[in-house]
Design a protein around this motif. Structure first.
Motif, mmCIF file in Angstrom:
data_model
loop_
_atom_site.group_PDB
_atom_site.id
_atom_site.type_symbol
_atom_site.label_atom_id
_atom_site.label_comp_id
_atom_site.label_asym_id
_atom_site.label_seq_id
_atom_site.Cartn_x
_atom_site.Cartn_y
_atom_site.Cartn_z
ATOM 1 N N GLU A 158 0.820 -1.212 0.000
ATOM 2 C CA GLU A 158 0.000 0.000 0.000
ATOM 3 C C GLU A 158 0.857 1.266 0.000
ATOM 4 O O GLU A 158 0.418 2.316 -0.479
ATOM 5 C CB GLU A 158 -0.921 0.011 1.225
ATOM 6 C CG GLU A 158 -2.038 -1.014 1.150
ATOM 7 C CD GLU A 158 -2.898 -1.019 2.403
ATOM 8 O OE1 GLU A 158 -2.611 -0.201 3.317
ATOM 9 O OE2 GLU A 158 -3.841 -1.830 2.476
ATOM 10 N N GLN A 159 2.083 1.178 0.541
ATOM 11 C CA GLN A 159 2.957 2.344 0.567
ATOM 12 C C GLN A 159 3.312 2.830 -0.834
ATOM 13 O O GLN A 159 3.677 4.001 -1.008
ATOM 14 C CB GLN A 159 4.251 2.013 1.328
ATOM 15 C CG GLN A 159 4.053 1.851 2.829
ATOM 16 C CD GLN A 159 5.326 1.434 3.544
ATOM 17 O OE1 GLN A 159 6.276 0.929 2.920
ATOM 18 N NE2 GLN A 159 5.374 1.637 4.848
ATOM 19 N N ASN A 160 3.196 1.951 -1.815
ATOM 20 C CA ASN A 160 3.508 2.317 -3.196
ATOM 21 C C ASN A 160 2.257 2.468 -4.058
ATOM 22 O O ASN A 160 2.357 2.587 -5.275
ATOM 23 C CB ASN A 160 4.433 1.257 -3.820
ATOM 24 C CG ASN A 160 5.757 1.153 -3.093
ATOM 25 O OD1 ASN A 160 6.395 2.167 -2.826
ATOM 26 N ND2 ASN A 160 6.164 -0.062 -2.755
ATOM 27 N N ARG A 168 -5.023 7.754 3.102
ATOM 28 C CA ARG A 168 -4.452 7.997 4.423
ATOM 29 C C ARG A 168 -4.152 9.479 4.634
ATOM 30 O O ARG A 168 -4.362 10.017 5.719
ATOM 31 C CB ARG A 168 -3.194 7.163 4.620
ATOM 32 C CG ARG A 168 -3.458 5.672 4.676
ATOM 33 C CD ARG A 168 -2.240 4.894 5.107
ATOM 34 N NE ARG A 168 -2.554 3.482 5.308
ATOM 35 C CZ ARG A 168 -1.905 2.689 6.126
ATOM 36 N NH1 ARG A 168 -0.878 3.158 6.824
ATOM 37 N NH2 ARG A 168 -2.243 1.421 6.264
ATOM 38 N N LEU A 169 -3.673 10.132 3.575
ATOM 39 C CA LEU A 169 -3.381 11.568 3.665
ATOM 40 C C LEU A 169 -4.644 12.351 3.961
ATOM 41 O O LEU A 169 -4.654 13.243 4.816
ATOM 42 C CB LEU A 169 -2.729 12.044 2.368
ATOM 43 C CG LEU A 169 -2.456 13.544 2.259
ATOM 44 C CD1 LEU A 169 -1.493 14.008 3.347
ATOM 45 C CD2 LEU A 169 -1.883 13.875 0.865
ATOM 46 N N TRP A 170 -5.735 12.007 3.271
ATOM 47 C CA TRP A 170 -6.994 12.717 3.510
ATOM 48 C C TRP A 170 -7.473 12.480 4.942
ATOM 49 O O TRP A 170 -7.891 13.411 5.622
ATOM 50 C CB TRP A 170 -8.071 12.280 2.519
ATOM 51 C CG TRP A 170 -9.323 13.089 2.691
ATOM 52 C CD1 TRP A 170 -9.620 14.282 2.103
ATOM 53 C CD2 TRP A 170 -10.412 12.790 3.576
ATOM 54 N NE1 TRP A 170 -10.832 14.745 2.564
ATOM 55 C CE2 TRP A 170 -11.335 13.856 3.471
ATOM 56 C CE3 TRP A 170 -10.697 11.734 4.442
ATOM 57 C CZ2 TRP A 170 -12.532 13.886 4.193
ATOM 58 C CZ3 TRP A 170 -11.876 11.759 5.177
ATOM 59 C CH2 TRP A 170 -12.787 12.827 5.051
ATOM 60 N N SER A 171 -7.432 11.247 5.406
ATOM 61 C CA SER A 171 -7.945 10.932 6.740
ATOM 62 C C SER A 171 -7.181 11.670 7.832
ATOM 63 O O SER A 171 -7.788 12.236 8.749
ATOM 64 C CB SER A 171 -7.880 9.419 6.990
ATOM 65 O OG SER A 171 -8.768 8.728 6.152
ATOM 66 N N ALA A 184 -6.626 2.442 9.874
ATOM 67 C CA ALA A 184 -7.353 1.391 10.580
ATOM 68 C C ALA A 184 -6.576 0.086 10.635
ATOM 69 O O ALA A 184 -6.662 -0.656 11.620
ATOM 70 C CB ALA A 184 -8.715 1.169 9.925
ATOM 71 N N ASN A 185 -5.822 -0.212 9.563
ATOM 72 C CA ASN A 185 -5.045 -1.453 9.564
ATOM 73 C C ASN A 185 -3.607 -1.241 10.010
ATOM 74 O O ASN A 185 -2.783 -2.145 9.915
ATOM 75 C CB ASN A 185 -5.094 -2.139 8.204
ATOM 76 C CG ASN A 185 -4.621 -1.241 7.074
ATOM 77 O OD1 ASN A 185 -4.443 -0.036 7.262
ATOM 78 N ND2 ASN A 185 -4.439 -1.817 5.892
ATOM 79 N N GLY A 186 -3.316 -0.039 10.516
ATOM 80 C CA GLY A 186 -2.020 0.226 11.106
ATOM 81 C C GLY A 186 -0.955 0.625 10.105
ATOM 82 O O GLY A 186 -1.223 0.858 8.917
ATOM 83 N N THR A 187 0.260 0.685 10.589
ATOM 84 C CA THR A 187 1.436 0.941 9.768
ATOM 85 C C THR A 187 2.410 -0.217 9.945
ATOM 86 O O THR A 187 2.253 -1.040 10.862
ATOM 87 C CB THR A 187 2.119 2.249 10.187
ATOM 88 O OG1 THR A 187 2.631 2.107 11.529
ATOM 89 C CG2 THR A 187 1.136 3.425 10.138
ATOM 90 N N ALA A 431 -7.221 16.091 -0.956
ATOM 91 C CA ALA A 431 -5.865 15.537 -0.864
ATOM 92 C C ALA A 431 -5.468 15.000 -2.226
ATOM 93 O O ALA A 431 -6.282 14.357 -2.917
ATOM 94 C CB ALA A 431 -5.813 14.421 0.175
ATOM 95 N N VAL A 432 -4.231 15.284 -2.633
ATOM 96 C CA VAL A 432 -3.731 14.794 -3.930
ATOM 97 C C VAL A 432 -2.369 14.151 -3.716
ATOM 98 O O VAL A 432 -1.543 14.630 -2.938
ATOM 99 C CB VAL A 432 -3.628 15.933 -4.962
ATOM 100 C CG1 VAL A 432 -5.002 16.463 -5.322
ATOM 101 C CG2 VAL A 432 -2.750 17.085 -4.452
ATOM 102 N N VAL A 433 -2.149 13.035 -4.419
ATOM 103 C CA VAL A 433 -0.874 12.323 -4.344
ATOM 104 C C VAL A 433 -0.411 12.015 -5.753
ATOM 105 O O VAL A 433 -1.151 11.396 -6.537
ATOM 106 C CB VAL A 433 -1.000 11.029 -3.521
ATOM 107 C CG1 VAL A 433 0.219 10.152 -3.705
ATOM 108 C CG2 VAL A 433 -1.203 11.349 -2.040
ATOM 109 N N GLY A 434 0.763 12.443 -6.094
ATOM 110 C CA GLY A 434 1.322 12.248 -7.425
ATOM 111 C C GLY A 434 2.314 13.358 -7.700
ATOM 112 O O GLY A 434 3.021 13.815 -6.814
#
Length: 438
Positions: A158-160, A168-171, A184-187, A431-434
């Motif tokens: 998920e990190q990639n 996650r960024l939005w939350s 919710a599922n941790g890191t 939130a935007v990622v890219g």
């Protein structure tokens, strides 16, 4: 495994898929209370020899994860059935297979869930295995190490994944300093620190009779179920010991970004929604279908994809949690189109708040939402899950009968009022990622 067991598993798998008690309007719900005072909703039907059981422990989800222990509820749900009583994981899973029983657990932000599906001929064995999992879980080191490793592999993947990164960024932006802002599922780091004592602690505080909700569907009568309720759940603690979770509203008007070397930008947007108990929730539900929940017919799909070709898909949703309510959604587009895509989406929110839909759009949405409702009741398992959610949301035993009438009663003014409440107070957080241009 013998040929007998293989054939039995194949037969029960087919029954699990096909088991159904008919349309939503034909469902007869009974409230069954055991001699020990444990209550369940039951739909009794002997069409196929299958019993489906869905349970929830309200409030025992990831919002209970202590600071630094993110993912605890998720790991708990993944390991409850990994050995119980005098059976280790292999022995317990073998007992499930030998009795043609399916048992699993999962967690959400707010609740811990379990579901059991069994042949009616094995119902006592199935309930007994559920009892063992809920009263004598082992949390052996071998099982914890194995499941923790599986979760960690998923977290590293998920990190990639920009979609997961942006979620996650939005939350964490929308819910700073609140459990809803924590994954919710941790890191990878938090899950690595979870062990046997953490599982015992989560189990001890979250599993009890007073936060237990039960729905049962299939080939079982009320008297048989009443006895099984006591034998299965009677030994649970009377009261859960849950930490208080603050009421919260998602932050509005923020724009946050995370740079990732990828040709596409993942986008998430969201702001306050309406609680499930709010009188305007059903109008908001219809409105959401029109603006972004209705796939090909929605405003966002038409404006973002069909007219401009900015994205393959775009969506919106309503999420009423126990301590907040969210209207949100997302999409993904080329980096050089990200700014335009966000503008188009926000323009549709403003349009909905100021103009609202047409009569035709409202009629089409109501026709789809009422006509498709029966699809939620296609099997014993799906019916049990619906009954469980109705209980959790305290909608009443007659909700299935009146739900479509509530949708049909929604007017244009109802939709416009709900839209003004959701979109009229300010811009959602984005939130935007890219690597978006601009």
């Amino acid at each position: 495994m013998t040929m007998y067991h293989l054939v039995k598993r194949a037969i029960v798998a087919t029954l699990f898929i096909s088991a159904s008690v008919g349309s939503a309007s034909a469902i007869d719900i009974q409230e069954v209370t055991s001699p020990g005072g444990i209550t369940a909703w039951l739909v009794s039907d002997d069409t196929v020899p299958v019993v489906a059981v869905d349970i929830a422990f309200k409030g025992a989800g990831s919002s209970q994860d202590p600071e630094g222990k993110a993912g605890r509820a998720n790991l708990l749900a993944s390991t409850i059935d990994e050995g119980a009583g005098d059976m280790d994981s292999v022995a317990f899973q073998t007992a499930l297979q030998d009795n043609a029983v399916r048992l699993s657990f999962d967690s959400s932000r707010d609740h811990l869930y379990g579901d059991l599906t069994t042949l009616s001929s094995s119902v006592e064995q199935g309930f007994n295995l559920l009892r063992l999992a809920l009263t004598e879980p082992r949390f052996d080191d071998e099982a914890l190490t194995r499941i923790r490793a599986q979760i960690t592999v998923g977290l590293r993947r998920e990190q990639n994944d920009p979609d997961n990164v942006v979620a996650r960024l939005w939350s964490r932006t929308a819910f700073p300093d609140h459990p809803y802002g924590v994954p919710a599922n941790g890191t990878v780091e938090s899950v690595a620190n979870l062990g046997h004592d953490d599982m015992v602690d989560a189990f001890k505080h979250g599993i009890a009779r007073d936060n237990l909700v039960i729905a049962v569907v299939g080939d079982i009568d009320a008297d048989t179920l009443a006895a099984l309720l006591d034998s299965t759940f009677g030994d649970l603690p009377e009261h859960a010991d849950l930490a208080d979770v603050a009421e919260v509203e998602p932050a509005m008007g923020l724009t946050v970004s995370d740079t990732v070397d990828t040709p596409q930008t993942a986008i998430r947007f969201g702001g306050p929604g309406l609680p499930r108990s709010d009188p305007d929730f059903i109008p908001a539900y219809v409105m959401n279908h029109i603006i972004g929940g209705g796939a090909f017919s929605s405003w966002l799909f038409q404006e973002v994809r069909e007219k401009r070709g900015l994205a393959y898909t775009v969506y919106s949703y309503l999420a009423p949690y126990a301590h907040t309510a969210v209207f949100g959604g997302g999409t993904a587009t080329r980096n050089d189109q990200a700014q335009e895509a966000v503008k188009v989406i926000l323009d549709q929110f403003e349009r909905m708040a100021t103009e609202g839909p047409t009569e035709e759009e409202l009629a089409d949405a109501k026709a789809y939402l009422t006509g498709s409702y029966a699809l939620r009741f296609g099997s014993s398992s799906s019916i049990a899950r619906q009954l469980l959610f109705i209980q959790i949301e305290d909608l009443g035993m007659d909700y299935i009968d009146k739900r479509n009438d509530l949708v049909e009663a929604v007017t244009l003014e109802d939709v416009r009022r709900a839209a003004r409440r959701i979109f009229g107070e300010g811009r959602p957080t984005v939130a935007v990622v890219g690597a978006p241009a601009g």
